[in-house]
Scaffold this active site. Structure first.
Site, PDB file in Angstrom:
ATOM      1  N   LYS A 153      41.422 -62.515   9.893  1.00 20.18           N
ATOM      2  CA  LYS A 153      40.355 -63.443  10.294  1.00 20.18           C
ATOM      3  C   LYS A 153      40.340 -64.672   9.388  1.00 20.18           C
ATOM      4  O   LYS A 153      40.030 -65.778   9.825  1.00 20.18           O
ATOM      5  CB  LYS A 153      39.001 -62.734  10.253  1.00 20.18           C
ATOM      6  CG  LYS A 153      38.826 -61.671  11.341  1.00 20.18           C
ATOM      7  CD  LYS A 153      38.653 -62.286  12.724  1.00 20.18           C
ATOM      8  CE  LYS A 153      38.306 -61.243  13.775  1.00 20.18           C
ATOM      9  NZ  LYS A 153      38.099 -61.820  15.114  1.00 20.18           N
ATOM     10  N   TYR A 168      42.014 -56.672   8.675  1.00 15.54           N
ATOM     11  CA  TYR A 168      41.014 -57.383   9.478  1.00 15.54           C
ATOM     12  C   TYR A 168      40.556 -58.649   8.747  1.00 15.54           C
ATOM     13  O   TYR A 168      40.593 -59.742   9.300  1.00 15.54           O
ATOM     14  CB  TYR A 168      39.830 -56.453   9.722  1.00 15.54           C
ATOM     15  CG  TYR A 168      38.743 -57.025  10.608  1.00 15.54           C
ATOM     16  CD1 TYR A 168      38.960 -57.237  11.969  1.00 15.54           C
ATOM     17  CD2 TYR A 168      37.477 -57.316  10.089  1.00 15.54           C
ATOM     18  CE1 TYR A 168      37.939 -57.734  12.774  1.00 15.54           C
ATOM     19  CE2 TYR A 168      36.464 -57.802  10.895  1.00 15.54           C
ATOM     20  CZ  TYR A 168      36.699 -58.015  12.241  1.00 15.54           C
ATOM     21  OH  TYR A 168      35.683 -58.510  13.043  1.00 15.54           O
TER      22      TYR A 168
HETATM   23  P1  NAD Z   1      35.545 -55.024  20.990  1.00 19.47           P
HETATM   24  O1  NAD Z   1      36.563 -54.124  20.385  1.00 19.47           O
HETATM   25  O2  NAD Z   1      34.567 -54.437  21.939  1.00 19.47           O
HETATM   26  O3  NAD Z   1      36.253 -56.244  21.721  1.00 19.47           O
HETATM   27  C1  NAD Z   1      37.481 -56.775  21.330  1.00 19.47           C
HETATM   28  C2  NAD Z   1      38.322 -56.993  22.570  1.00 19.47           C
HETATM   29  O4  NAD Z   1      39.582 -57.591  22.197  1.00 19.47           O
HETATM   30  C3  NAD Z   1      38.652 -55.684  23.294  1.00 19.47           C
HETATM   31  O5  NAD Z   1      38.350 -55.825  24.662  1.00 19.47           O
HETATM   32  C4  NAD Z   1      40.149 -55.507  23.083  1.00 19.47           C
HETATM   33  O6  NAD Z   1      40.774 -54.795  24.114  1.00 19.47           O
HETATM   34  C5  NAD Z   1      40.608 -56.956  22.964  1.00 19.47           C
HETATM   35  N1  NAD Z   1      41.878 -57.121  22.240  1.00 19.47           N
HETATM   36  C6  NAD Z   1      42.183 -56.670  20.997  1.00 19.47           C
HETATM   37  N2  NAD Z   1      43.446 -57.029  20.681  1.00 19.47           N
HETATM   38  C7  NAD Z   1      43.920 -57.742  21.726  1.00 19.47           C
HETATM   39  C8  NAD Z   1      45.169 -58.388  21.992  1.00 19.47           C
HETATM   40  N3  NAD Z   1      46.179 -58.362  21.114  1.00 19.47           N
HETATM   41  N4  NAD Z   1      45.315 -59.037  23.180  1.00 19.47           N
HETATM   42  C9  NAD Z   1      44.305 -59.053  24.087  1.00 19.47           C
HETATM   43  N5  NAD Z   1      43.114 -58.457  23.893  1.00 19.47           N
HETATM   44  C10 NAD Z   1      42.926 -57.809  22.722  1.00 19.47           C
HETATM   45  O7  NAD Z   1      34.801 -55.722  19.755  1.00 19.47           O
HETATM   46  P2  NAD Z   1      33.559 -56.723  19.738  1.00 19.47           P
HETATM   47  O8  NAD Z   1      32.565 -56.142  18.832  1.00 19.47           O
HETATM   48  O9  NAD Z   1      33.171 -57.123  21.112  1.00 19.47           O
HETATM   49  O10 NAD Z   1      34.201 -57.974  18.975  1.00 19.47           O
HETATM   50  C11 NAD Z   1      34.588 -59.150  19.674  1.00 19.47           C
HETATM   51  C12 NAD Z   1      35.030 -60.199  18.653  1.00 19.47           C
HETATM   52  O11 NAD Z   1      33.936 -60.531  17.797  1.00 19.47           O
HETATM   53  C13 NAD Z   1      36.167 -59.740  17.744  1.00 19.47           C
HETATM   54  O12 NAD Z   1      37.032 -60.826  17.503  1.00 19.47           O
HETATM   55  C14 NAD Z   1      35.459 -59.353  16.467  1.00 19.47           C
HETATM   56  O13 NAD Z   1      36.304 -59.483  15.337  1.00 19.47           O
HETATM   57  C15 NAD Z   1      34.331 -60.353  16.448  1.00 19.47           C
HETATM   58  N6  NAD Z   1      33.185 -59.858  15.651  1.00 19.47           N
HETATM   59  C16 NAD Z   1      32.395 -58.857  16.126  1.00 19.47           C
HETATM   60  C17 NAD Z   1      31.338 -58.392  15.347  1.00 19.47           C
HETATM   61  C18 NAD Z   1      30.424 -57.305  15.819  1.00 19.47           C
HETATM   62  O14 NAD Z   1      29.540 -56.903  15.048  1.00 19.47           O
HETATM   63  N7  NAD Z   1      30.508 -56.800  17.035  1.00 19.47           N
HETATM   64  C19 NAD Z   1      31.112 -58.943  14.079  1.00 19.47           C
HETATM   65  C20 NAD Z   1      31.972 -59.943  13.623  1.00 19.47           C
HETATM   66  C21 NAD Z   1      32.986 -60.406  14.429  1.00 19.47           C
END
Ligand code: NAD
Ligand code: UDP
Length: 322
Positions: free
Chosen positions: A149, A145
């Site tokens: 990133k 991860y």
């Molecule tokens: P989440 O798992 O709910 O959402 C991620 C989405 O990406 C999912 O709907 C999944 O199906 C989709 N996905 C994954 N791989 C894919 C692919 N190859 N093709 C198409 N779709 C794909 O997670 P989240 O918490 O909503 O995170 C959203 C984004 O924010 C991510 O990039 C995550 O790294 C980033 N982020 C989130 C947090 C947090 O605390 N929630 C913190 C830092 C970064």
């Protein structure tokens, strides 16, 4: 605007879709449903300005018509989730991010990358400022991860140097309604455990810290970054820092549960301290979070209660996923 949101059926992505539709934008949600759910966007499908495209961003994105912005949120995001699928996670962050950037470049669109505080690894500098380069184990259990990133950030910076209007948001721990109760992250684990009257599983001695941002605040920040030609990177998070034990106790209090605290081993490379320095977001985006953690937790707990997710957990999850 006509905006493509990859990962739009996920937790943060679905709130971003909703907020952009509410202000009158057209939204194309691209998601392969790896961790996202159709249920997260089902209420948006009726809108003529919303389209769900079930597609894996590891394959090139072909979307016809004008595109004004691409927000790339597609990535597994929970530590247990991404460590179960390491190659998928790295390929989504690398090849997938390049495909999303190529779409933006081809349409002369603004590009926003959902990066993460994990690029700082287990930070030696506290609080974390954007000019800190981080402390990441490149082959450790979080590397699929963190390094995906970090590579994605390098890719965005390269496209920006070659003329793409691109920005990077470094998102710190965000929580709220629609976060999966079964994805293993701290807030949803504690909520599920407290509501079920099970022990709250604190890893290590619970002295490690996180700073929790409510999803509506985060989404305002992402939209500000979509609308502003800033490359960044820009930290988006709530600087209110708490120990994991404090998060457990607060969640238990709000639920009104009598669950015990159960200590479990700390996972390898678990970051010790995390708090964003948000001066850049304040200065360049005019953004700061406003939701207090107790209010955000209450809203998240209420949402889970009202959706019956806990009471009928396995059946509900099965229905949502189908
Ligand atoms: P989440 O798992 O709910 O959402 C991620 C989405 O990406 C999912 O709907 C999944 O199906 C989709 N996905 C994954 N791989 C894919 C692919 N190859 N093709 C198409 N779709 C794909 O997670 P989240 O918490 O909503 O995170 C959203 C984004 O924010 C991510 O990039 C995550 O790294 C980033 N982020 C989130 C947090 C947090 O605390 N929630 C913190 C830092 C970064
Ligand atoms: N954690 C915990 N109990 C849990 C889940 C997580 O004590 O049931 C801890 C985890 O070890 C980490 C913090 O809570 O220190 C945040 O974990 P999460 O997986 O939510 O996200 P991270 O910030 O580590 O990516």
């Amino acid at each position: 605007m006509r905006v493509v949101i990859t990962g739009g059926a996920g937790f943060i992505g679905s709130h971003l879709c909703e907020a952009l539709l509410a202000r009158g934008d057209e939204v194309i949600c691209v998601d392969n449903l790896a961790s996202g759910r159709v249920a997260n966007v089902r209420h948006l499908v009726e809108s003529p300005r919303f389209l769900l495209d079930v597609h894996d961003i590891r394959n090139p994105l072909e979307i016809s018509g004008r595109i004004d912005a691409v927000a790339n949120l597609a990535s597994l995001a929970s530590p247990p989730g991404y460590s179960r699928r390491p190659v998928f996670t790295l390929t989504t962050g690398s090849v997938g991010t390049k495909n999303a950037l190529d779409l933006a470049a081809a349409h002369d669109a603004r590009f926003v990358q959902a990066s993460t505080s994990e690029v700082y690894g287990d930070p030696a500098v506290h609080p974390q400022r954007e000019d800190y380069w981080g402390n990441v184990n490149p082959t450790g259990p979080r590397s699929m991860y963190d390094e995906a990133k970090r590579y994605a950030e390098a890719l965005v910076a390269a496209y920006a140097r070659e003329g793409t209007n691109a920005g990077i948001a470094r998102i710190f721990n965000t929580y709220g309604p629609r976060m999966r109760l079964d994805d293993g992250r701290v807030v949803t684990n504690f909520i599920a455990q407290a509501l079920r009257g099970e022990p709250l599983t604190v890893y290590g001695d619970g002295s490690q810290t996180r700073s929790l941002c409510f999803v509506s605040d985060l989404v305002r920040g992402l939209i500000a970054l979509i609308d502003t030609p800033v490359t960044g990177p820009v930290n988006l998070g709530n600087p209110h820092e708490m120990t994991v034990l404090q998060i457990a106790e607060l969640t238990r209090d709000i639920v009104g549960s009598t669950s015990e605290i159960e200590y479990r081993p700390l996972p390898q490379d678990d970051p010790t301290r995390r708090r964003p320095d948000i001066r850049r977001a304040r200065a360049e985006l005019g953004w700061a979070p406003t939701v207090a953690v107790a209010d955000g937790l209450r809203a998240t707990i209420d949402w889970n209660r009202s959706h019956g997710v806990v009471e009928a957990h396995s059946g509900q999850e099965a229905r949502c996923a189908s």
